[in-house]
Design an enzyme around this catalytic site. Sequence first.
Site, PDB file in Angstrom:
ATOM      1  N   HIS A 122       8.188  17.639  26.598  1.00  0.00           N
ATOM      2  CA  HIS A 122       8.108  16.359  27.299  1.00  0.00           C
ATOM      3  C   HIS A 122       8.851  15.261  26.541  1.00  0.00           C
ATOM      4  O   HIS A 122       8.810  15.205  25.316  1.00  0.00           O
ATOM      5  CB  HIS A 122       6.647  15.905  27.419  1.00  0.00           C
ATOM      6  CG  HIS A 122       5.832  16.636  28.427  1.00  0.00           C
ATOM      7  ND1 HIS A 122       5.453  17.945  28.275  1.00  0.00           N
ATOM      8  CD2 HIS A 122       5.293  16.214  29.608  1.00  0.00           C
ATOM      9  CE1 HIS A 122       4.718  18.298  29.316  1.00  0.00           C
ATOM     10  NE2 HIS A 122       4.603  17.276  30.142  1.00  0.00           N
ATOM     11  N   ASN A 153       7.938  20.425  18.738  1.00  0.00           N
ATOM     12  CA  ASN A 153       7.166  19.890  19.856  1.00  0.00           C
ATOM     13  C   ASN A 153       5.672  19.817  19.539  1.00  0.00           C
ATOM     14  O   ASN A 153       5.029  18.778  19.750  1.00  0.00           O
ATOM     15  CB  ASN A 153       7.391  20.787  21.081  1.00  0.00           C
ATOM     16  CG  ASN A 153       6.639  20.333  22.306  1.00  0.00           C
ATOM     17  OD1 ASN A 153       6.537  19.147  22.585  1.00  0.00           O
ATOM     18  ND2 ASN A 153       6.103  21.288  23.049  1.00  0.00           N
ATOM     19  N   ASP A 252      19.899   1.203  14.362  1.00  0.00           N
ATOM     20  CA  ASP A 252      21.347   1.173  14.152  1.00  0.00           C
ATOM     21  C   ASP A 252      21.917   2.573  13.954  1.00  0.00           C
ATOM     22  O   ASP A 252      22.985   2.905  14.492  1.00  0.00           O
ATOM     23  CB  ASP A 252      21.699   0.319  12.924  1.00  0.00           C
ATOM     24  CG  ASP A 252      21.754  -1.164  13.226  1.00  0.00           C
ATOM     25  OD1 ASP A 252      21.822  -1.539  14.420  1.00  0.00           O
ATOM     26  OD2 ASP A 252      21.754  -1.953  12.267  1.00  0.00           O
ATOM     27  N   GLU A 255      21.957   4.442  17.267  1.00  0.00           N
ATOM     28  CA  GLU A 255      23.031   3.902  18.100  1.00  0.00           C
ATOM     29  C   GLU A 255      24.381   4.427  17.650  1.00  0.00           C
ATOM     30  O   GLU A 255      25.265   4.703  18.485  1.00  0.00           O
ATOM     31  CB  GLU A 255      23.011   2.374  18.056  1.00  0.00           C
ATOM     32  CG  GLU A 255      21.843   1.755  18.791  1.00  0.00           C
ATOM     33  CD  GLU A 255      21.860   0.239  18.752  1.00  0.00           C
ATOM     34  OE1 GLU A 255      21.299  -0.383  19.675  1.00  0.00           O
ATOM     35  OE2 GLU A 255      22.442  -0.336  17.801  1.00  0.00           O
ATOM     36  N   ASP A 261      23.189   1.295  23.355  1.00  0.00           N
ATOM     37  CA  ASP A 261      22.723  -0.023  22.927  1.00  0.00           C
ATOM     38  C   ASP A 261      21.243  -0.064  23.266  1.00  0.00           C
ATOM     39  O   ASP A 261      20.855  -0.388  24.387  1.00  0.00           O
ATOM     40  CB  ASP A 261      23.499  -1.121  23.650  1.00  0.00           C
ATOM     41  CG  ASP A 261      23.202  -2.513  23.107  1.00  0.00           C
ATOM     42  OD1 ASP A 261      22.333  -2.615  22.217  1.00  0.00           O
ATOM     43  OD2 ASP A 261      23.823  -3.482  23.573  1.00  0.00           O
ATOM     44  N   GLN A 271      18.017  -8.615  17.396  1.00  0.00           N
ATOM     45  CA  GLN A 271      18.478  -7.224  17.293  1.00  0.00           C
ATOM     46  C   GLN A 271      19.037  -6.935  15.910  1.00  0.00           C
ATOM     47  O   GLN A 271      18.749  -5.896  15.305  1.00  0.00           O
ATOM     48  CB  GLN A 271      19.574  -6.951  18.316  1.00  0.00           C
ATOM     49  CG  GLN A 271      19.133  -6.720  19.733  1.00  0.00           C
ATOM     50  CD  GLN A 271      20.290  -6.240  20.590  1.00  0.00           C
ATOM     51  OE1 GLN A 271      20.899  -5.208  20.303  1.00  0.00           O
ATOM     52  NE2 GLN A 271      20.614  -6.987  21.633  1.00  0.00           N
ATOM     53  N   GLU A 275      17.001  -3.905  14.155  1.00  0.00           N
ATOM     54  CA  GLU A 275      17.665  -2.623  14.341  1.00  0.00           C
ATOM     55  C   GLU A 275      18.120  -1.996  13.029  1.00  0.00           C
ATOM     56  O   GLU A 275      18.354  -0.785  12.968  1.00  0.00           O
ATOM     57  CB  GLU A 275      18.851  -2.766  15.289  1.00  0.00           C
ATOM     58  CG  GLU A 275      18.447  -3.017  16.724  1.00  0.00           C
ATOM     59  CD  GLU A 275      19.611  -2.979  17.691  1.00  0.00           C
ATOM     60  OE1 GLU A 275      20.774  -2.845  17.229  1.00  0.00           O
ATOM     61  OE2 GLU A 275      19.375  -3.076  18.910  1.00  0.00           O
TER      62      GLU A 275
END
Length: 284
Positions: A122, A153, A252, A255, A261, A271, A275
């Site tokens: 999930h 999991n 960061d 990303e 983003d 941010q 981040e």
Amino acid sequence: MSRHRLVYFIFFTLLTFGCKQVAVTPHRSLGIFEQEHLILGNPSEATSDTINYNNFLMAKPQYVLSYSRDRGTPNWVSWHVNKDWLGSASRQNDFRADENLPTGWYRVNGSSYSRSGFDRGHNVPSADRTLSSEANSATFLMTNMVPQAPRNNQETWASLENYTRDLVEQGQEVYVIMGSYGAGGTGSNGTARTIDEGRVTVPSRIWKILLVLPEGQNDLSRVTVNTRVIAIDTPNMNTLNSNWRTYLTTVDAIEAVTGYDLLSSVPEDIQQVIEKRLDTVSTP
């Protein structure tokens, strides 16, 4: 009645009275669900245009996701966890194909992972949606699953999911974004890049971010440079450490490897602070 319960009631009332367009055309209802589940932004600028088949936006009352037709899995799933979503509904275990996928797309089904050595992992956990049996059942759609190494999991990920709900029980609410990337994981049968005759990609990495706020209203406006953000990025393998804190990282960093983003709706100056910060509250 809380805002969430009101929205949920409206949706299923419409469905009961035959307004099937609500169920089969997610983009028509996106505004309602976006207000709750995409409050932090749309990480990949997914759209509900079928030409965008590897970044296809699907909005449900319980969560919002970007789906990849070619991978047969979500790119990311975004959802909100607060006490409104937690109740006494039992686990439905009704793994099934998502009939809201566009006509002609392959629909991963409940048996597609059979004997693969990977769990039907999930994104939105079953236990995050115990408000009702309908809410819980929605987490068993295969568009909410990735092939996940069993230990990843059942131990590492399960521990983080329990921690998330513990935060909620302590008076917090949590915004979660989870995703995966790469190809090639190691399950109980060894390493594989795909399963289901090549129609489902096994990710090599699985990540999640949690943005934690005290219970309240106008949530986005309450995000500050002091807001707690937890980010983890784990290898998809069966020899994983069961302690999820081992895999702490930054937004960061996630990303940088995904191109997303992840907190795009948060003011840029905030941010930049949250981040790059590695969560320290989570360390033992």
